[in-house]
Design an enzyme around this catalytic site. Structure first.
Site, mmCIF file in Angstrom:
data_model
loop_
_atom_site.group_PDB
_atom_site.id
_atom_site.type_symbol
_atom_site.label_atom_id
_atom_site.label_comp_id
_atom_site.label_asym_id
_atom_site.label_seq_id
_atom_site.Cartn_x
_atom_site.Cartn_y
_atom_site.Cartn_z
ATOM 1 N N ASP A 323 -6.228 -35.412 -16.420
ATOM 2 C CA ASP A 323 -7.935 -35.776 -17.478
ATOM 3 C C ASP A 323 -7.859 -36.846 -17.218
ATOM 4 O O ASP A 323 -9.219 -37.143 -16.952
ATOM 5 C CB ASP A 323 -7.359 -35.130 -18.266
ATOM 6 C CG ASP A 323 -6.646 -33.030 -18.969
ATOM 7 O OD1 ASP A 323 -7.277 -32.694 -17.952
ATOM 8 O OD2 ASP A 323 -6.159 -33.080 -19.728
ATOM 9 N N ASP A 359 -1.619 -36.750 -24.977
ATOM 10 C CA ASP A 359 -2.226 -36.108 -23.836
ATOM 11 C C ASP A 359 -3.024 -37.425 -24.033
ATOM 12 O O ASP A 359 -4.192 -38.067 -22.986
ATOM 13 C CB ASP A 359 -3.053 -35.036 -23.785
ATOM 14 C CG ASP A 359 -2.300 -34.191 -23.393
ATOM 15 O OD1 ASP A 359 -0.502 -34.382 -23.183
ATOM 16 O OD2 ASP A 359 -2.235 -32.884 -23.736
#
Length: 402
Positions: A323, A359
């Protein structure tokens, strides 16, 4: 039912990137080990598309996230946390009948046999997204619409939505698609991962891992992946520690995309000035800062193939890197940087996430990242980045600046 909009952060000016998908509350282990043995968990957030939106907003872009959450405390936490990164969450909907998805994971690398993830997302609010209940005006308000294959796997309605959003139509923004193959999501469904190839072929910019292309489609090697994806103007093949290979074509027939300065451009139009720099796929820079470009119907030009080696990174947690890479690449695309630097910014953003436990993290300052991305090939190859590197004014291994 769609319910009222959730969140308070809203961008009054043109949005750079709109990201659509499911975001979930994630529970991170307090120590390594099996889920059965972990005594406690810390709460965070996770979701491929919202991760990209948060990273882009933290890097100074106008980003929006569109999704659905439950009318519950977890949904409230998601919206507040994502908005806290500066992301526009005004188009997020609350579902009074379905819950917000959550998941638990171990601290190990996702690619290892010991990695465990326990998802509680079946029947979630996000799985109810469909062509009938999403805000198209908000989705098409950005210069780029970023999607991922995860959404397609959530439900038949979600797959129908992605087919609708990737359909060629006048005024469609440039569509960025991250394949994001998650095998467990496709088990027992009516569709299989072959639909990801269909969606990728309908997109303008595609991110795909070499490993996931082999697993999902049985296609081996970067050249073969490009051959299977002839339509997208840009295909980024992520090759793990070997780096990334970017295939960028000339003009291709396709939907018109409002990318730079409000001009409508055929996705993939390549600059013929300034050393190949582009405002974005589809736009050629002009002196006035706008863009001029041909619109659709042109013959495909030959690919420019650019290979960019990965960085050496002291990894803390191997999650969220894909991502982050997409966010870095999109950020550099929005800024009109050359293809090599787009991939390098992808690697740098990924390195920022790989050197923290979760993340999401603060990206490096733009001038710092620009200096690193501009290094010559030898200096780039000598870089080694570890925890805390984004907070430094200069990485110790930075050999020179332009």
């Amino acid at each position: 039912m769609s319910g009222p909009a959730a969140g308070t952060a809203s961008a009054a000016t043109t949005t750079d990137v709109v990201c659509l998908g499911e975001s979930m509350v994630t529970f991170l282990p307090s120590q390594p080990g099996r889920l059965a043995d972990v005594p406690s968990f810390g709460r965070g957030i996770g979701g491929a598309e919202s991760n990209v939106a948060c990273a882009l907003a933290a890097a100074g872009h106008r980003a929006a996230w569109v999704g659905r959450v439950g009318a519950d405390g977890f949904g409230e936490h998601l919206v507040e946390t994502i908005a806290g990164y500066g992301v526009d969450t005004s188009a997020v909907r609350r579902d009074p009948d379905r819950p917000t998805g959550i998941y638990f994971r171990t601290a190990t690398d996702r690619g290892t046999d010991t990695h465990e993830v326990a998802y509680y997302r079946a029947g979630s609010a996000a799985s109810a997204m469909s062509p009938a209940n999403v805000p198209y005006e908000e989705l098409f308000a950005g210069r780029i619409l970023h999607l991922s294959g995860i959404t397609a796997a959530l439900s038949a309605d979600c797959l129908a939505l992605l087919r609708e959003l990737t359909a060629a139509r006048p005024g469609r923004p440039l569509v960025s698609f991250d394949v994001n193959h998650r095998p467990h999501l496709w088990r027992g469904g009516d569709a299989d991962a072959s639909v990801l190839l269909e969606l990728a072929r309908r997109s303008d910019l595609v991110f795909v891992g070499e490993d996931e292309a082999e697993e999902a489609w049985g296609i081996v090697g970067a050249e073969a992946i490009r051959a299977a994806l002839p339509e997208p103007s840009v295909v980024v093949v992520k090759r793990g520690s070997a780096g990334a290979t970017v295939f960028a074509s000339g003009l291709r027939p396709g939907p018109r995309s409002s990318i730079a300065g409000g001009a409508e451009c055929a996705p993939g139009a390549r600059s013929t000035e300034g050393g190949g720099a582009e405002n974005a796929p589809g736009a050629r820079p002009t002196e006035g800062g706008g863009a001029e470009c041909a619109v659709g119907g042109a013959e495909s030009g030959p690919d420019t193939v650019t290979h960019v080696p990965a960085l050496r990174v002291d990894v803390v947690a191997a999650v969220g890197a894909g991502d982050a890479f997409a966010a870095g690449f999109l950020s550099a695309t929005l800024r009109g940087l050359p293809v090599r630097d787009r991939a390098r910014h992808g690697h740098l953003m990924a390195a920022a996430v790989l050197t923290v436990p979760g993340d999401l993290t603060e990206p490096p300052a733009r001038d710092h990242a620009d200096r690193l991305a501009a290094l010559d090939d030898d200096a780039w190859g000598r870089l080694r980045l570890g925890p805390g590197w984004t907070a430094a004014d200069r990485a110790p291994e930075e050999v020179r600046t332009p």
